[in-house]
Design an enzyme around this catalytic site. Structure first.
Site, PDB file in Angstrom:
ATOM      1  N   ASN A  10      76.691  53.795  19.487  1.00  0.00           N
ATOM      2  CA  ASN A  10      77.964  53.062  19.458  1.00  0.00           C
ATOM      3  C   ASN A  10      77.857  51.917  20.460  1.00  0.00           C
ATOM      4  O   ASN A  10      77.877  52.148  21.665  1.00  0.00           O
ATOM      5  CB  ASN A  10      79.100  54.035  19.841  1.00  0.00           C
ATOM      6  CG  ASN A  10      80.422  53.316  20.077  1.00  0.00           C
ATOM      7  OD1 ASN A  10      80.608  52.174  19.647  1.00  0.00           O
ATOM      8  ND2 ASN A  10      81.349  53.988  20.749  1.00  0.00           N
ATOM      9  N   LYS A  12      79.920  49.533  21.060  1.00  0.00           N
ATOM     10  CA  LYS A  12      81.200  49.086  21.644  1.00  0.00           C
ATOM     11  C   LYS A  12      81.267  47.546  21.604  1.00  0.00           C
ATOM     12  O   LYS A  12      80.815  46.953  20.637  1.00  0.00           O
ATOM     13  CB  LYS A  12      81.353  49.645  23.062  1.00  0.00           C
ATOM     14  CG  LYS A  12      81.148  51.164  23.092  1.00  0.00           C
ATOM     15  CD  LYS A  12      81.475  51.799  24.398  1.00  0.00           C
ATOM     16  CE  LYS A  12      81.203  53.299  24.298  1.00  0.00           C
ATOM     17  NZ  LYS A  12      81.635  54.031  25.474  1.00  0.00           N
ATOM     18  N   HIS A 103      88.065  57.056  18.606  1.00  0.00           N
ATOM     19  CA  HIS A 103      87.278  57.058  19.853  1.00  0.00           C
ATOM     20  C   HIS A 103      88.260  57.052  21.039  1.00  0.00           C
ATOM     21  O   HIS A 103      89.318  56.434  20.974  1.00  0.00           O
ATOM     22  CB  HIS A 103      86.373  55.821  19.898  1.00  0.00           C
ATOM     23  CG  HIS A 103      85.407  55.865  21.038  1.00  0.00           C
ATOM     24  ND1 HIS A 103      85.773  55.515  22.318  1.00  0.00           N
ATOM     25  CD2 HIS A 103      84.106  56.249  21.109  1.00  0.00           C
ATOM     26  CE1 HIS A 103      84.729  55.683  23.121  1.00  0.00           C
ATOM     27  NE2 HIS A 103      83.712  56.133  22.410  1.00  0.00           N
ATOM     28  N   GLU A 105      88.354  55.464  23.689  1.00  0.00           N
ATOM     29  CA  GLU A 105      88.769  54.130  24.176  1.00  0.00           C
ATOM     30  C   GLU A 105      89.865  53.552  23.292  1.00  0.00           C
ATOM     31  O   GLU A 105      90.759  52.858  23.772  1.00  0.00           O
ATOM     32  CB  GLU A 105      87.535  53.204  24.242  1.00  0.00           C
ATOM     33  CG  GLU A 105      86.653  53.571  25.431  1.00  0.00           C
ATOM     34  CD  GLU A 105      85.173  53.291  25.238  1.00  0.00           C
ATOM     35  OE1 GLU A 105      84.801  52.524  24.335  1.00  0.00           O
ATOM     36  OE2 GLU A 105      84.372  53.866  26.013  1.00  0.00           O
ATOM     37  N   GLU A 175      83.523  64.343  22.427  1.00  0.00           N
ATOM     38  CA  GLU A 175      83.230  63.448  23.546  1.00  0.00           C
ATOM     39  C   GLU A 175      84.209  63.727  24.677  1.00  0.00           C
ATOM     40  O   GLU A 175      85.327  63.191  24.675  1.00  0.00           O
ATOM     41  CB  GLU A 175      83.366  61.988  23.101  1.00  0.00           C
ATOM     42  CG  GLU A 175      82.412  61.591  21.997  1.00  0.00           C
ATOM     43  CD  GLU A 175      82.084  60.105  22.040  1.00  0.00           C
ATOM     44  OE1 GLU A 175      80.911  59.775  22.158  1.00  0.00           O
ATOM     45  OE2 GLU A 175      83.019  59.288  21.990  1.00  0.00           O
ATOM     46  N   GLY A 181      80.637  57.089  29.732  1.00  0.00           N
ATOM     47  CA  GLY A 181      80.344  55.930  30.573  1.00  0.00           C
ATOM     48  C   GLY A 181      80.345  56.240  32.061  1.00  0.00           C
ATOM     49  O   GLY A 181      80.342  55.336  32.894  1.00  0.00           O
ATOM     50  N   SER A 225      77.608  59.996  28.110  1.00  0.00           N
ATOM     51  CA  SER A 225      76.465  59.839  29.033  1.00  0.00           C
ATOM     52  C   SER A 225      75.187  60.507  28.532  1.00  0.00           C
ATOM     53  O   SER A 225      74.448  61.114  29.305  1.00  0.00           O
ATOM     54  CB  SER A 225      76.830  60.352  30.435  1.00  0.00           C
ATOM     55  OG  SER A 225      77.871  59.563  30.975  1.00  0.00           O
TER      56      SER A 225
HETATM   57  P1  PGA Z   1      78.347  56.642  26.830  1.00  0.00           P
HETATM   58  O1  PGA Z   1      79.429  56.427  25.657  1.00  0.00           O
HETATM   59  O2  PGA Z   1      77.104  57.176  26.189  1.00  0.00           O
HETATM   60  O3  PGA Z   1      78.159  55.284  27.433  1.00  0.00           O
HETATM   61  O4  PGA Z   1      78.950  57.629  27.789  1.00  0.00           O
HETATM   62  C1  PGA Z   1      79.555  57.349  24.608  1.00  0.00           C
HETATM   63  C2  PGA Z   1      80.670  56.933  23.676  1.00  0.00           C
HETATM   64  O5  PGA Z   1      81.694  56.430  24.140  1.00  0.00           O
HETATM   65  O6  PGA Z   1      80.567  57.091  22.440  1.00  0.00           O
END
Ligand code: PGA
Length: 268
Positions: A10, A12, A103, A105, A175, A181, A225
């Protein structure tokens, strides 16, 4: 062929159309080379490699690799009209196979609620896309012992009104929000525990309606992560059927190493 594992990147809000083309063609070459050296035919490969670039790259990367599937990061539940800034399912036709929905976010920054997420899942299915529904708890919810109730509430609300057949078409991404992140991944055991809970919830839901093949439940991916270092242990867990990778999917070598770790797991 239905994949046994999905390794999804992903991106983003990262990468221009040209950067996306370059990344995907390099990854494609690396995958082909790996197939040749390991003498494996890609058509029998149970691992689906998926890239989820920003909308502005979708047209550019269309048809750039038959090894790599493409997904969108979101979609709107209406087909057309006065919805400034939104992307209709009709605009995604022919460009993507998968759509990320809900997601964290989107939920946290853009205030998407379960009602709109539920509508988006139905819209995606109606238009033939595979929704990847993202769910997960906050740190506060985990620390207060509410992880499972949060997961159950999200699944119940987001899957409301879906038929068994529709539920079977989904992919679920667990998640934990505190792991996204932050560099702080859930341990393989912590992730496995929640994956098992999600798997049981879905089995129960499907079985309760007396469908014959209640064995087939959605693949459940872990996200938060994920790195080349922790991916093998995560993917080795029984109920973890892939990963949704953010930060580490932006670097080709890291993302490729994660795919290779999945190969290793399937060969064990
Ligand atoms: P990350 O993001 O691997 O940077 O933690 C995962 C995601 O938001 O799908």
């Amino acid at each position: 062929m239905t994949p046994s594992y999905i390794i999804a990147g992903n991106w983003k809000m990262n990468k221009t159309p040209q950067e996306s083309i370059d990344f995907i063609s390099t990854l494609h070459e690396k995958l082909i080379l790996n197939d040749k050296t390991s003498n494996k035919s890609t058509s029998s490969n149970p691992i689906e490699v998926l890239i989820i670039p920003p909308f502005t790259s979708l047209f550019a990367v269309n048809n750039s690799s038959n090894q790599i599937k493409i997904g969108a990061q979101n979609l709107f539940y209406e087909e057309k009209g006065a919805y400034t800034g939104e992307i209709s399912p009709l605009m995604l036709k022919g460009l993507v196979d998968y759509v990320l929905i809900g997601h964290s976010e989107r939920r946290q920054i853009f205030k998407e609620d379960d009602i709109s997420i539920n509508k988006k899942i139905k819209t995606a299915l109606k238009h033939g896309f595979i929704p990847i529904l993202c769910i997960g708890e906050t740190l506060e919810e985990r620390e207060s012992g509410n992880t499972f109730s949060k997961i159950e509430n999200q699944l119940s609300a987001d899957l409301d009104g879906l038929t068994d057949e529709e539920i079977r078409k989904l992919v679920i991404a667990y998640e934990p929000i505190w792991a996204i992140g932050t560099g702080k991944n859930a341990t393989p055991d912590q992730a496995q525990e929640v994956h098992e809970f999600i798997g049981n919830f879905l089995m129960e839901k499907l079985k309760s309606k007396n469908f014959s093949d209640s064995q087939k439940v959605p693949l459940i991916l872990y996200g938060g992560s994920v790195t080349p270092q922790n991916s093998f242990d995560l993917l080795s867990k029984k109920n973890i059927k892939g990963v949704l990778v953010g930060g580490s999917s932006l670097k080709i070598d890291d993302f490729f190493d994660i795919i290779m770790n999945c190969y290793k797991v399937t060969m064990d």
